[in-house]
Design a protein around this motif. Structure first.
Motif, short mmCIF file in Angstrom:
data_model
loop_
_atom_site.label_atom_id
_atom_site.label_comp_id
_atom_site.label_asym_id
_atom_site.label_seq_id
_atom_site.Cartn_x
_atom_site.Cartn_y
_atom_site.Cartn_z
N ARG A 195 28.37 9.35 -3.09
CA ARG A 195 26.94 9.26 -2.62
C ARG A 195 26.23 8.38 -3.69
NH1 ARG A 195 24.46 15.09 -2.17
NH2 ARG A 195 25.60 15.17 -4.09
N PHE A 196 26.53 8.11 -4.90
CA PHE A 196 25.83 7.36 -5.80
C PHE A 196 25.96 5.97 -5.57
CE2 PHE A 196 26.17 11.22 -9.21
CZ PHE A 196 25.07 11.76 -8.42
N GLU A 215 21.36 -0.07 -4.09
CA GLU A 215 20.02 -0.73 -3.13
C GLU A 215 18.59 -0.03 -3.35
OE1 GLU A 215 20.70 -3.19 -0.73
OE2 GLU A 215 22.61 -3.15 -1.98
N LEU A 216 18.66 1.32 -3.84
CA LEU A 216 17.27 1.91 -4.09
C LEU A 216 16.82 0.93 -5.55
CD1 LEU A 216 15.43 3.74 -3.73
CD2 LEU A 216 16.48 5.38 -5.03
N VAL A 217 17.49 0.57 -6.39
CA VAL A 217 17.07 0.07 -7.59
C VAL A 217 16.62 -1.43 -7.23
CG1 VAL A 217 17.84 -1.05 -9.73
CG2 VAL A 217 18.74 0.96 -9.14
N LYS A 218 17.23 -1.97 -6.18
CA LYS A 218 16.79 -3.17 -5.46
C LYS A 218 15.38 -3.12 -4.96
CE LYS A 218 21.36 -5.21 -4.86
NZ LYS A 218 22.38 -6.03 -4.03
N LEU A 219 15.06 -2.37 -4.31
CA LEU A 219 13.99 -1.81 -3.47
C LEU A 219 12.78 -1.63 -4.42
CD1 LEU A 219 15.24 0.41 -0.44
CD2 LEU A 219 14.15 -1.71 -0.38
N LEU A 220 13.23 -0.62 -5.48
CA LEU A 220 11.90 -0.45 -6.30
C LEU A 220 11.62 -1.72 -7.22
CD1 LEU A 220 13.28 2.89 -7.69
CD2 LEU A 220 11.13 2.42 -6.60
N GLN A 257 19.22 3.34 -11.78
CA GLN A 257 20.33 2.35 -12.53
C GLN A 257 21.26 2.97 -13.33
OE1 GLN A 257 20.96 -0.88 -11.66
NE2 GLN A 257 22.85 -0.64 -12.97
N GLN A 258 20.56 4.03 -14.08
CA GLN A 258 21.48 4.59 -15.16
C GLN A 258 22.51 5.51 -14.21
OE1 GLN A 258 18.42 6.29 -17.47
NE2 GLN A 258 18.99 5.28 -19.27
N ILE A 259 22.35 6.43 -13.22
CA ILE A 259 23.07 7.14 -12.64
C ILE A 259 24.06 6.09 -11.95
CG2 ILE A 259 23.26 8.67 -10.75
CD1 ILE A 259 20.26 9.47 -11.41
N TYR A 260 23.69 5.22 -11.20
CA TYR A 260 24.54 4.15 -10.75
C TYR A 260 25.52 3.53 -11.56
CZ TYR A 260 26.45 0.16 -8.08
OH TYR A 260 27.53 -0.59 -7.43
N TYR A 261 25.09 3.42 -12.68
CA TYR A 261 25.96 2.90 -13.95
C TYR A 261 27.16 3.81 -14.17
CZ TYR A 261 27.58 1.59 -18.55
OH TYR A 261 28.20 1.13 -19.82
N ARG A 262 26.80 5.20 -14.31
CA ARG A 262 27.55 6.26 -14.92
C ARG A 262 28.93 6.33 -13.37
NH1 ARG A 262 23.14 8.66 -17.23
NH2 ARG A 262 22.31 9.78 -15.31
N TRP A 263 28.19 6.44 -12.52
CA TRP A 263 29.11 6.41 -11.28
C TRP A 263 30.06 4.91 -11.08
CZ3 TRP A 263 29.91 2.67 -7.28
CH2 TRP A 263 30.88 3.18 -6.33
N LYS A 264 29.63 3.92 -11.31
CA LYS A 264 30.40 2.67 -11.32
C LYS A 264 31.35 2.94 -12.38
CE LYS A 264 30.38 -1.99 -10.11
NZ LYS A 264 29.53 -3.08 -9.77
#
Length: 344
Positions: free
Chosen positions: A319-320, A325-330, A304-311
């Motif tokens: 690619r981020f 979706e991976l956060v949701k799956l976990l 989530q932290q990586i996705y946040y920085r991308w967003k």
């Protein structure tokens, strides 16, 4: 993220090595071995052999995970009693040499197994069974290291370790949240309400998995354990839970298969791993559900932290974009684990 080109800084590095570690000889070239947001590793090809150089990623603030001096001290303290870590030769805290602190260590010989490796096609189920048992047995040995005799007890504060981890990672999640994810919020709430029984403090690797372990060319012996940047002391079941959170099984969501190789035929399942650890260590695993769910939650927060920085536009790599979706799956996997009341 672009990696620093250390070959451009080779004259400054060579001048420093000639004084601090002349046995290295002349560095002929430097190749990156790992990259990303963890600490970087480079191979130095020299006239006397190969050596490894470790340094933090570009732009990292000085904090525990990127503290090269701390990592150097961990390896130096561990090596006499745990030969599966590389020899750490010399540390440089002067950022003027390469732009950041770094240290030089030996290159351990062995093979790292990652998803997509061609060699995986030739590993039998019987071999994987043995290798997965070795992974767990080695984690038991790691947790048996005398942290007082080695001086490693100074790495952290074991008292209240679990509580601090839950509080810290929960805060990190909500600080980096970009979407309303009920599963993640439910996991955070559940974790806050748990009080697992205390365990005697041990050394923790904190990122123990197949791709941080070296096997010999016959895949019969573990020859090294890598990436000690997050090592600390605390509750050993936090380490086990973290390892199991990476340990995906064949009947788990297929999207997880690109993140580990534990789902391949022959590997122990998570319950078998836990049973083997309990047998070899003698520890009570009655609270294992908590440690496993925390491991899943922590992994989700990291993503989530990586996705946040991308967003936020801080990282241009598109690619981020799919990481949410991976956060949701976990998160869903964590809730399903609680509903089943079983790690496997």
């Amino acid at each position: 993220m672009s990696l620093p080109n250390l070959n451009q800084q080779l004259p400054a590095l060579q001048e420093w090595l000639d004084i601090q570690l002349p046995s290295v000889g002349t560095v002929q070239n430097i190749h990156p071995v790992t990259g990303g947001y963890s600490n970087l590793t480079f191979r130095l090809n020299t006239t006397t052999g190969n050596y490894m150089l470790r340094m933090p990623p570009p732009g990292s603030a000085v904090k525990t995970a990127h503290d090269m001096g701390r990592e150097f001290r961990v390896l130096s303290a561990l090596r006499p009693s745990y030969p599966l870590v590389p020899r750490a030769y010399v540390y440089c805290e002067d950022a003027a040499v390469l732009g950041a602190p770094f240290y030089i260590m030996e290159e351990l010989q062995g093979m790292v197994l990652r998803p997509g490796n061609e060699v995986l096609k030739n590993i039998s189920a019987e071999k994987f069974h043995t290798m997965s048992m070795q992974l767990i047995n080695n984690l038991v040995e790691l947790h048996a290291i005398d942290i007082n005799a080695t001086g490693l007890s100074q790495l952290g504060k074991p008292e209240g370790y679990v509580l601090r981890q839950v509080k810290g990672w929960t805060e990190r999640y909500f600080q980096s949240a970009t979407d309303e994810l009920h599963d993640m919020e439910m996991l955070a709430d559940w974790l806050r309400k748990q009080t697992p029984r205390a365990q005697e403090a041990t050394l923790l690797h904190n990122d123990y998995k197949y791709d941080n372990v070296l096997f010999d060319n016959n895949l019969s012996t573990i020859t090294g354990v890598l990436d000690w940047e997050m090592a600390t002391v605390g509750n050993p079941l936090m380490d086990l839970g973290a390892a199991l959170a990476y340990w995906f099984e064949a009947n788990d969501n297929k999207a997880f298969r690109s993140y580990n190789i534990t789902w391949l035929p022959g590997n122990l399942n998570r319950r078998d791993c836990a049973d083997l650890y309990a047998e070899k260590s003698g520890r009570d695993l009655g609270d294992l559900l908590f440690y496993y769910v925390f491991g899943l939650f922590k992994n989700a927060v990291i993503v989530q932290q990586i996705y946040y920085r991308w967003k936020k536009g801080l990282h241009p790599d598109n690619r981020f974009e799919t990481l949410l979706e991976l956060v949701k799956l976990l998160g869903r996997h964590g809730i399903a684990t609680l509903e089943k009341n079983s790690i496997s």
